[in-house]
Design an enzyme around this catalytic site. Structure first.
Site, PDB file in Angstrom:
ATOM      1  N   ASP A 109      67.948  71.122  57.504  1.00  0.00           N
ATOM      2  CA  ASP A 109      68.193  69.848  58.185  1.00  0.00           C
ATOM      3  C   ASP A 109      69.401  69.825  59.112  1.00  0.00           C
ATOM      4  O   ASP A 109      69.625  68.840  59.783  1.00  0.00           O
ATOM      5  CB  ASP A 109      68.358  68.726  57.155  1.00  0.00           C
ATOM      6  N   ASP A 126      70.961  75.145  60.783  1.00  0.00           N
ATOM      7  CA  ASP A 126      69.654  75.671  60.374  1.00  0.00           C
ATOM      8  C   ASP A 126      68.724  75.882  61.564  1.00  0.00           C
ATOM      9  O   ASP A 126      67.672  76.493  61.430  1.00  0.00           O
ATOM     10  CB  ASP A 126      68.961  74.700  59.402  1.00  0.00           C
ATOM     11  N   ASP A 164      67.165  75.472  52.643  1.00  0.00           N
ATOM     12  CA  ASP A 164      68.591  75.257  52.757  1.00  0.00           C
ATOM     13  C   ASP A 164      68.919  74.336  51.576  1.00  0.00           C
ATOM     14  O   ASP A 164      68.041  73.625  51.117  1.00  0.00           O
ATOM     15  CB  ASP A 164      68.847  74.570  54.106  1.00  0.00           C
TER      16      ASP A 164
END
Length: 653
Positions: free
Chosen positions: A543, A547, A349
């Site tokens: 995080d 996600d 991410d």
């Protein structure tokens, strides 16, 4: 509030307390078994008991320590999953218990108990290491329950969000989480949506706008009329996505289980053939020689019992998990070690993972001022702003508070920016809408990022580029993964295309996909999972709450512990305490080393076993030779396992 907090905390300590109790129980059982075993040996030496009486004496410690293993073996058989390590242990120890009933055979009761005892000790170590890892994780997680402040009977009550009905009005102060989805009926503020969308750019809201649960209110007090119940709120939905993703994930099996799958059937069939084939071809006839060969087959079973493995392999993992946690890498179970060692694709991410998730001024492009003046003016105008962009501008010009410039008439214009009077000049700091409204001829910037335009007295003064900063070690992290042979690094982000392209280019990523919604991330991950080479696993690093479904779905989910949301930490298999992406390479290195040591132990132990079995088959091997070799091998294997505790120097990079 105090009440809710207390409850939640209590539940939490209860959970770890329960684990503590089960550990203590297991340690007590192991200790008591050891004492009973010693007692049984003394009884055997000093009392002339018959074989079956002796069996009863030894059965007590055997059943005490072996019950869980026997139960698991039985369940395995019932579920058609026969050849696991529990079945192996059961067959070998039952063989040892039965052997004494053959005519002219020595009894092998102590060995049976001893082997089970070893198995229990090995498992205890591994459980302990996993428990330690999990404890560190629960300390990381913020166990504060979210509450909602509801207006009822003209006063504000604090209640759990589940109790708020649709249409009630909740009050959200600056710094608080939005507990439920709703519509703003009073107040203006900006919301930090990073937990949900992964984007650190705050969203401005005012009366009439929708707010989503899970965001954090940054600046103003909001009164919100709820539009959904807690169970239907955005956060709850995302958490449900996580639960459903869990079912699709292939469980990675622990190393010893995978080994037992092959070893157990080989041993069992070899023992059966040893018992039945030779007597068929013997001169003396089947029944006469059957007892001899049955005896040898049972010895074969007992010798083949992998004592050294059942204690050294868990110990190796204990060492590996411990070594990793000393480096700030928390691995939730030893089965993830295998998956980590085989990583071939790492998906990141962007915000908060490869970048810091905080803004900083990256470039200043003035028109007819110098850079310092432009920053100086902007910082003054943003002096009171609680917006992250205001913070970034102030940080870039830190001495604005002390230079004595007078700032008056500060006015925040929702959706545009801030206007103020600095030393008698009207300065506007904001977006292009604001420039248009004062008639300043702005122009766009060639750099990717958030562009803040400045106009002085209605004339365009230039712009400032603000960006989410890339972490210092992100580029090094990607390079380290490449060195370890990770073939594919991909970035998925909800951010804009040009920002994503810029970051991916600077870090040397293989691919990136931008402007994704949380659900898109899952579908991209599915594609990557489908196309990865066999025998390699896929890791996802993230995080945010958004996600969490992806973290669950990946073969191994890695969460950033310091910045990460509770949902991400909960959903992940590995948690990095200090948010450094380079730790991913360290984790892979530690996992590979741990598995290498475990493999050495297996080959060494099995090699010695095979040698002794060969001797036993031709009648030269005695039981004690087998036990001695087993203990010797075990000691060496345990010493080897202890190397896993030391952290590999390669990982210090």
């Amino acid at each position: 509030m105090a009440h809710a907090h207390h409850n939640h905390g209590h539940h939490h300590s209860g959970q770890s307390g329960h684990e503590g109790r089960s550990m203590r129980r297991r340690i007590i059982i192991i200790a008591v078994t050891a004492v009973l075993l010693a007692g049984a040996v003394i009884i055997e030496k000093h009392c002339a008991l018959q074989t079956w009486q002796l069996l009863l004496v030894y059965l007590i410690p055997y059943l005490l320590v072996g019950a869980p293993t026997l139960k698991e073996a039985a369940e395995g058989i019932a579920h058609g999953d026969v050849f696991n390590e529990n079945f192996l242990m059961t067959v070998a120890t039952l063989g040892a218990l039965c052997i004494g009933f053959l005519p002219g055979a020595e009894t092998e009761f102590p060995e049976a108990v001893f082997v089970m005892l070893f198995f229990a000790v090995g498992e205890l170590f591994e459980t302990y290491a996993e428990g330690r890892s999990r404890d560190s994780i629960s300390h990381l997680m913020d166990i504060r329950p979210d509450t909602a402040d509801v207006e009822r009977n003209s006063r504000v009550e604090t209640v759990p969000p589940e109790e708020v009905r649709i249409g009630e009005v909740i009050v959200i102060r600056p710094g608080e989480k939005v507990p439920l989805d709703g519509t703003v009926i009073e107040g203006t503020s900006s919301l930090n949506t990073v937990a949900l969308t992964g984007e650190s750019m705050p969203r401005d809201v005012s009366t009439g706008d929708e707010v989503i649960s899970g965001c954090i209110n940054l600046s103003g007090v909001l009164r919100v009329k709820t539009t959904k119940s807690f169970g239907e709120s955005t956060v709850s939905k995302i958490l449900r996505l996580v639960e459903s993703a869990d079912g699709q994930k292939s469980r990675s099996e622990s190393f010893i289980t995978r080994f037992a799958r092959i070893y157990t059937p080989v041993v069992v069939f070899a023992a059966l053939m040893l018992a039945f084939l030779p007597p068929l071809f013997s001169e003396a006839g089947f029944s006469a020689s059957f007892v001899t060969w049955l005896h040898r087959a049972l010895i074969f079973l007992v010798v083949s019992c992998p004592c050294a493995l059942v204690i050294s392999v868990p110990l190796t993992f204990f060492g590996g998990l411990g070594g990793a946690s000393r480096k700030g890498i928390l691995i939730k179970g030893s089965s993830y070690m295998d998956t980590l060692a085989r990583i071939g694709t790492v998906v990141f991410d962007k915000t908060g993972t490869l970048t810091k998730g905080e803004f900083a001024v990256e470039a200043v492009h003035p028109e007819d001022f110098n850079e310092n003046e432009l920053l100086h003016l902007a910082a003054h105008v943003e002096h009171f702003s609680t917006h992250p962009i205001g913070e970034a501008l102030r940080a870039a010009f830190p001495n604005e508070a002390t230079d004595g410039c007078s700032v008056t008439d500060v006015e925040e214009i929702a959706g545009q920016g801030i206007r103020a009077c600095v030393e008698g000049r009207t300065v506007c700091v904001g977006n292009t809408r604001m420039m248009d409204s004062v008639g300043a001829g702005w122009h766009d910037c060639h750099r990717a990022g958030t562009i803040i335009h400045v106009a002085v007295d209605g004339k365009y003064a230039g712009h400032i580029v603000i960006n989410d900063r890339v972490k210092e070690d992100s580029a090094e992290a990607i390079a380290a993964l490449k060195r370890l042979g990770v073939s594919q690094t991909v970035m998925l982000t909800g951010d804009r295309e040009e920002v994503a392209r810029d970051v991916a280019g600077r870090l040397g990523l293989d691919a990136y996909h931008a402007a994704l919604l949380p659900a898109d991330k899952v579908s991209y991950l599915e594609q990557l999972l489908a196309s990865k080479p066999a025998g390699r696993s896929l890791a996802f690093v993230g995080d945010g709450i958004n996600d969490a479904p992806v973290l669950k779905r990946a073969d191994v989910g890695i969460a950033m512990g310091g910045l990460g949301s509770d949902a991400a930490i909960e959903a992940a298999d590995v948690v990095l305490m200090d948010d450094k992406p380079t730790k991913i390479a360290t984790a892979i290195a530690i996992a590979r080393r741990t598995l290498r040591i475990a493999r050495q132990n297996i080959w060494f132990a099995v090699g010695v076993k095979v040698a002794i079995l060969a001797l036993a088959t031709i009648g030269l091997g005695t039981m004690w030779m087998a036990v001695f070799a087993d203990v010797g091998v075990t000691v060496l294997a345990v010493l080897n396992a202890m190397r896993a505790l030391r952290i590999p120097s390669a990982a210090h990079s």
